[in-house]
Design a protein around this motif. Sequence first.
Motif, short mmCIF file in Angstrom:
data_model
loop_
_atom_site.label_atom_id
_atom_site.label_comp_id
_atom_site.label_asym_id
_atom_site.label_seq_id
_atom_site.Cartn_x
_atom_site.Cartn_y
_atom_site.Cartn_z
N GLU A 158 0.83 -1.20 0.00
CA GLU A 158 0.00 0.00 0.00
C GLU A 158 0.87 1.25 0.00
O GLU A 158 2.01 1.24 0.46
CB GLU A 158 -0.92 0.02 1.23
CG GLU A 158 -1.91 -1.13 1.24
CD GLU A 158 -2.69 -1.21 2.55
OE1 GLU A 158 -3.85 -1.61 2.51
OE2 GLU A 158 -2.11 -0.87 3.60
N ARG A 178 -1.24 5.99 5.94
CA ARG A 178 -1.62 5.18 4.79
C ARG A 178 -2.53 5.99 3.89
O ARG A 178 -3.49 6.61 4.34
CB ARG A 178 -2.32 3.90 5.25
CG ARG A 178 -1.43 3.01 6.12
CD ARG A 178 -2.26 1.97 6.87
NE ARG A 178 -2.81 0.97 5.99
CZ ARG A 178 -3.71 0.07 6.38
NH1 ARG A 178 -4.17 0.09 7.63
NH2 ARG A 178 -4.17 -0.82 5.53
N LEU A 179 -2.23 5.99 2.58
CA LEU A 179 -3.00 6.79 1.64
C LEU A 179 -4.07 5.98 0.92
O LEU A 179 -4.92 6.56 0.26
CB LEU A 179 -2.06 7.41 0.60
CG LEU A 179 -0.91 8.26 1.17
CD1 LEU A 179 -0.12 8.90 0.04
CD2 LEU A 179 -1.44 9.33 2.12
N CYS A 180 -4.01 4.68 1.01
CA CYS A 180 -4.98 3.86 0.28
C CYS A 180 -5.30 2.59 1.04
O CYS A 180 -5.55 1.54 0.45
CB CYS A 180 -4.43 3.51 -1.11
SG CYS A 180 -2.78 2.77 -1.06
N ARG A 212 -8.25 -1.42 1.31
CA ARG A 212 -8.86 -1.80 0.05
C ARG A 212 -8.60 -3.26 -0.31
O ARG A 212 -9.19 -3.76 -1.26
CB ARG A 212 -8.33 -0.91 -1.09
CG ARG A 212 -8.62 0.58 -0.90
CD ARG A 212 -8.01 1.39 -2.04
NE ARG A 212 -8.61 1.03 -3.31
CZ ARG A 212 -9.66 1.64 -3.87
NH1 ARG A 212 -10.23 2.66 -3.23
NH2 ARG A 212 -10.13 1.27 -5.03
N PHE A 262 -0.80 -2.23 -4.29
CA PHE A 262 -0.34 -1.02 -4.94
C PHE A 262 1.17 -1.11 -5.22
O PHE A 262 1.84 -0.11 -5.41
CB PHE A 262 -0.64 0.21 -4.08
CG PHE A 262 -2.09 0.60 -4.08
CD1 PHE A 262 -2.54 1.69 -4.80
CD2 PHE A 262 -3.02 -0.14 -3.37
CE1 PHE A 262 -3.88 2.05 -4.80
CE2 PHE A 262 -4.37 0.21 -3.36
CZ PHE A 262 -4.80 1.30 -4.08
N HIS A 304 -2.67 -0.51 -9.43
CA HIS A 304 -3.23 -1.24 -8.28
C HIS A 304 -4.15 -2.34 -8.77
O HIS A 304 -4.57 -2.37 -9.93
CB HIS A 304 -4.00 -0.27 -7.37
CG HIS A 304 -5.29 0.23 -7.97
ND1 HIS A 304 -6.52 -0.26 -7.61
CD2 HIS A 304 -5.54 1.13 -8.95
CE1 HIS A 304 -7.47 0.34 -8.31
NE2 HIS A 304 -6.90 1.20 -9.13
N LEU A 313 -4.98 8.81 -7.67
CA LEU A 313 -5.34 8.89 -6.25
C LEU A 313 -5.21 10.33 -5.76
O LEU A 313 -4.20 10.99 -6.01
CB LEU A 313 -4.42 7.98 -5.44
CG LEU A 313 -4.55 8.03 -3.92
CD1 LEU A 313 -5.87 7.42 -3.48
CD2 LEU A 313 -3.37 7.33 -3.26
N PRO A 321 -4.48 12.10 -2.58
CA PRO A 321 -3.98 11.71 -1.26
C PRO A 321 -4.67 12.41 -0.10
O PRO A 321 -4.57 11.95 1.04
CB PRO A 321 -2.49 12.08 -1.33
CG PRO A 321 -2.42 13.18 -2.33
CD PRO A 321 -3.48 12.87 -3.34
N GLY A 336 -8.44 10.44 -0.41
CA GLY A 336 -8.44 8.99 -0.60
C GLY A 336 -9.22 8.53 -1.81
O GLY A 336 -9.31 7.34 -2.09
N GLU A 337 -9.79 9.49 -2.56
CA GLU A 337 -10.56 9.12 -3.76
C GLU A 337 -9.63 8.56 -4.82
O GLU A 337 -8.57 9.12 -5.10
CB GLU A 337 -11.31 10.33 -4.30
CG GLU A 337 -12.17 10.00 -5.52
CD GLU A 337 -12.85 11.23 -6.11
OE1 GLU A 337 -13.75 11.05 -6.96
OE2 GLU A 337 -12.48 12.36 -5.74
N LEU A 338 -10.05 7.45 -5.43
CA LEU A 338 -9.25 6.79 -6.45
C LEU A 338 -10.11 6.60 -7.69
O LEU A 338 -11.17 5.95 -7.62
CB LEU A 338 -8.75 5.43 -5.94
CG LEU A 338 -7.94 4.57 -6.91
CD1 LEU A 338 -6.69 5.28 -7.37
CD2 LEU A 338 -7.59 3.24 -6.25
#
Length: 666
Positions: free
Chosen positions: A264, A282-284, A287, A291, A315, A325, A327, A330-332
């Motif tokens: 991640e 943690r940025l992601c 899930r 990554f 990812h 992403l 940061p 957190g939207e991807l």
Amino acid sequence: MASTAAYGTWPSPIDAALAASHDGRPEFVGTVGDEVWWTEPRPAEGGRRALVRRRADGGTRSVLPEPWNPRSRVIEYGGMPWAGAPREEGGPLLVFVHFPDQRLYAYAPDGPDEPWPLTPVSGLGGGLRWVDPQVHLDRGEVWCVLEEFTGESPTDVRRVVAAVALDGSAAGDRGAVRELTDDRNRFVTGARLSHDGRRAAWIAWDHPRMPWDGTVVQMAEVTAEGDFTGVRPLVGGVDESVVQVEWDRDGSLLFVSDIGGWWELQRIRPDTVAGAVVPTSRLCGGRSEEFGGPLWKIGLRWFHLLDSGLIAVIHGRGTTALGVLDPETGELVDAAGPWTAWSETLAVQDTRVIGIAASPHTSHEVVELDTATGHTRTIGAPHRDAVDPAFHPEPRIRTFTGPAGREIHAQVYPPRHPDRTGPAGELPPYVIWAHGGPTGRSGLVLDLEIAYFTSRGIGVAEVDYGGSTGYGRAYRERLREQWGVVDVEDCAAVALGLAEEGSADRDRLAIRGGSAGGWTAAASLTRTDVYACGAISYPVLDLEGWATGETHDFESEYLESLVGPYAEVPERYQERSPVNHTDGLTAPFVLLQGLDDPICPPVQCERFLAATEGRGIPHAYLTFEGEGHGFRRADTVRRALEAELSLYAQTFGIDRPDVPRLELKR
């Protein structure tokens, strides 16, 4: 209307020469000013790599003429072999590693001169090798990983981050190479310089750990003279794998770590007080996706920062996607398009992200995403249908059940032909493909080698056995001390599962694999009765030999985790080695080996053949001059494919007069 014909006998427009001509893929994309550059395979040119540039006007041409070959041999698997930088005058400057001598060269593609060497030659052991260059024009030098052999043994080697003058002053003098780190760590990646030029960060690890087991991020202060001082560990550890680090403009460090069970993206802000570190964020997280991936090559890249503050990321779980992403939130958001497998290489140019991707119906292409518009397009190495897409394999993503109820991921490719179908009541033969690594995976991509078989009526199943990447750390650690057990069981479970459900002919199952997949194929043939035959390429066959000097430095202690410490469990090395179980071998096989392979040398094959001598097992042994670990030359790939098909045809009772008959000895 499709006509009926026995499986395996179907005519196909995909011959071995066609499949071989499309072998390999573009790699190592980067930007140089307003241009995009990458490397491409040239199977018809002795398997060399070409460096290609795409100009701002869309025109594409080769940067380096034949025979120049930008490819590194550091840790034998290499890594990023080139770097480019725009200049105010004289056009861009290229720095690259030339495969035959492993020297670092500089070149002005728009100028009249030939490439000139930057580094000296050493005749000791494997010489001097370089990878992951970073050009610093303001400093007049390029930073690289230097791999230096100190003796004749494959393990007599040291690695450091080093600086090489761009004026070529080090070309004849090893002493002119400026070492930036010491060799306290056996393995290092290239150093990344912070935007303010004050700090550098890189990844390091030591035997017996592999980079997917545990790595450490090292950080140093950079003096005005360009030296590293105050080196200290920042993050990582024995049980944490960090695979990429990059500096953000605010002085924070972004990195990919699997401390939470998945690779991640995380951020850390090195404090101004030495030894004090602000906790990571943690940025992601959460899930259950990867990554990052295994660091088989130096300089791989799963994320890249954009000037806007957004982060381009590769990812996924099993398959992969390119996403952008945010940061902060957190939207991807994933890029639109058909691609299901993105290579671990990314570049950015203003709002655009460039990567390399493929899908079940397209080969690997250079793809651009404009993050401002969301538009994607192919800008290099575009896929062109070599045959009618009706002959392309159609994958089915499957999950099978193995011993103790464990899940096994696989991609199944049934026979497919627009004008043929199998007779009623007949089941097709199937070949189980075991990927290399074994810390690897099977990509969901168009592969004409798979189509070579499926278009003839032979099914293929690619197995991501326990130990594969793409499914989290727990899945890949199923293979810890279980190599030759879990991989063999999982491949057998898929093969037998296909037979039990009525998709495959139980009596016409085969297995094939190269490198670690060759080990799994050989272990499967000697330890099970599942398969009627097998194709084994550049394999590990004798664990004791491999653990005691018969391979290169990078993997010389890999078996400590795959099998166990040799000093403590030598009997396990003996018990699992296919070379010691040829009495259980009853199935025909073909053994394919490059004679210049430093990773799985020919001596392993020769020892295996000696152990089978006199047992009456039909087999063939094909060797290839000039080939190393993995086949790159078109003629080699063609001959290997034809030999494999001939083995299956003879074993399964299929008439295939369109391929040369493989002479099987007993």
